[in-house]
Design a protein around this motif. Structure first.
Motif, PDB file in Angstrom:
ATOM      1  N   TRP A   4       2.323   1.663  -3.353  1.00 53.95           N
ATOM      2  CA  TRP A   4       1.296   2.114  -4.306  1.00 53.95           C
ATOM      3  C   TRP A   4       1.113   3.625  -4.209  1.00 53.95           C
ATOM      4  O   TRP A   4       1.029   4.319  -5.224  1.00 53.95           O
ATOM      5  CB  TRP A   4      -0.010   1.379  -4.020  1.00 53.95           C
ATOM      6  N   VAL A  23      -2.303   4.349   6.273  1.00 55.53           N
ATOM      7  CA  VAL A  23      -2.393   2.911   6.050  1.00 55.53           C
ATOM      8  C   VAL A  23      -2.131   2.176   7.349  1.00 55.53           C
ATOM      9  O   VAL A  23      -1.111   2.405   8.014  1.00 55.53           O
ATOM     10  CB  VAL A  23      -1.384   2.460   4.972  1.00 55.53           C
ATOM     11  N   GLY A  70      -2.752  -3.210   6.087  1.00 47.33           N
ATOM     12  CA  GLY A  70      -2.802  -2.758   4.705  1.00 47.33           C
ATOM     13  C   GLY A  70      -4.088  -2.026   4.391  1.00 47.33           C
ATOM     14  O   GLY A  70      -4.788  -1.538   5.285  1.00 47.33           O
ATOM     15  N   LEU A 116      -7.165   3.105  -0.839  1.00 48.07           N
ATOM     16  CA  LEU A 116      -5.962   3.749  -1.358  1.00 48.07           C
ATOM     17  C   LEU A 116      -6.315   4.907  -2.295  1.00 48.07           C
ATOM     18  O   LEU A 116      -5.693   5.971  -2.240  1.00 48.07           O
ATOM     19  CB  LEU A 116      -5.093   2.723  -2.075  1.00 48.07           C
ATOM     20  N   SER A 151       0.823  -1.212   0.000  1.00 47.75           N
ATOM     21  CA  SER A 151       0.000   0.000   0.000  1.00 47.75           C
ATOM     22  C   SER A 151       0.857   1.263   0.000  1.00 47.75           C
ATOM     23  O   SER A 151       0.592   2.216  -0.734  1.00 47.75           O
ATOM     24  CB  SER A 151      -0.931  -0.011   1.224  1.00 47.75           C
TER      25      SER A 151
END
Length: 372
Positions: A327, A340, A344, A350, A324
């Motif tokens: 990302w 986060v 996750g 997200l 995460s």
């Protein structure tokens, strides 16, 4: 109280018929009746109909050599027009959502086809070429099963693979490259919490399989498996031009259909689903079924996950905390990594974090509700 009146149209209208109307009928209903009159009486025994989407705003939808004999407009923006020509009658209904229905009756099949082609020529915008693909949508309408093609956004697997955990990428990557010769099961099961990207995977699958498989989404799966006639139309149907292609039927959020105890809850629905995937109903037809569910695999009916039935079973879960954070960094939003948690985050969380919105999930309701 409704008052019935007989309306007799004069010979000058060139549409000889008698109809009964009451105060529940509208002017558009009259146009519909007039359009059917030549076909019903047999003076124009050939009929052709086209349902159009993405109709250009400037499209006239008017035959070149016809004369307008009736026009009616409703408050919702629907506009109905009736045209007459030498040996043919044309009805055009335009809607506010850029859809239209064009129907023609004529004294010959060739004339009906010709009038319809001239009226609709150049009227529809082509679907966008970039990141779009045509997907079919089934639903049961007032006159039985209906299917409509619509362009949907469909990025490639390469574009979206980074939205999933390494475990999911490995499993889904194998599915994306499947060919007809490699199909070993007829059921594709995607399960996991809401917001993890199951629907996005199916859109991308439609793109990756576009050379050999037509993807259709069934909007009312609960009715599909409770109505044998509807199921036969969708599963068997008319081969048409795509008779050599496989078909993938997409059923989203079908928890009640495939969870343990589904037999008691849905009656014959589960049995018909299983029959479609590897029973008599599915024999001779190249049909796959993709199901998404938010249920845990352990809570699903064992018959749906037995060996040999599934092409793939993929648990689509959240990304790990490390994945995460990576990302968010790849998207230029590393400043939100603090949102986060240790477990996750889902893909939906997200995207919310990257846009600056809070990602704390809402408390679960006491009663079941609709899925996002």
């Amino acid at each position: 109280m409704s008052v019935l009146k007989e309306v007799r149209f004069p010979a000058a209208a060139e549409l000889p018929m008698n109809i009964w109307v009451d105060d529940s009928d509208s002017a558009v209903d009259i146009v519909d009746a007039l359009a059917l009159s030549p076909f019903a009486t047999g003076t124009q025994p050939w009929a052709r109909l086209a349902s159009l989407e993405r109709v250009r705003a400037e499209a006239a939808l008017t035959p070149p050599d016809g004369r307008l004999v009736r026009t009616a407009q409703e408050e919702d923006g629907s506009d109905a027009r009736l045209f007459c020509g030498d040996g043919w009658t044309l009805r055009v209904v335009r809607h506010r959502n850029r859809c239209a229905t064009v129907s023609v009756t004529a004294v010959s099949e060739e004339l009906a086809r010709s009038v319809l082609a001239k009226t609709t020529e150049g009227a529809v915008e082509p679907p966008p070429e970039t990141d779009h693909i045509e997907m079919g949508f089934w639903w049961f309408g007032p006159h039985g099963p209906r299917r409509s093609d619509k362009p949907i956004t469909s990025p490639s697997w390469e574009q979206i693979s980074g939205n999933y955990s390494a475990r999911v990428r490995e499993a889904v990557g194998r599915v994306m490259t499947v060919t007809p010769a490699e199909v070993s099961g007829r059921l594709l099961l995607l399960h996991g919490p809401p917001g993890t990207g199951k629907t996005s995977l199916l859109r991308t699958l439609a793109r990756e399989w576009r050379q050999w498989c037509q993807v259709d989404c069934v909007l009312d799966p609960e009715r599909l498996f409770n109505d044998p006639g509807y199921l036969m139309e969708v599963a068997i149907g008319d081969s048409g031009e795509d008779g050599e292609r496989w078909r993938l039927l997409v059923l989203e959020d079908c928890d009640e259909l495939i969870r343990a105890g589904a037999k008691e809850a849905t009656g014959q629905g589960l049995s018909r689903l299983l029959n479609l995937t590897d029973g008599l109903l599915g024999q001779g037809r190249d049909v796959l079924v993709a199901i998404t569910t938010n249920e845990d695999l352990a809570r699903l009916h064992p018959a749906t996950v037995r060996p040999g039935r599934c092409l793939a079973q993929v648990e689509v879960g959240p990304l790990s905390r490390e994945e995460s954070v990576r990302w968010l960094a790849d998207g230029g939003a590393e400043e939100f990594a603090g949102q986060v948690g240790a477990d996750g985050a889902t893909l939906a969380e997200l995207f919310a974090a990257r846009s600056g919105r809070a990602t704390t999930p809402a408390a679960a309701p006491d009663t079941p509700g609709l899925y996002l």
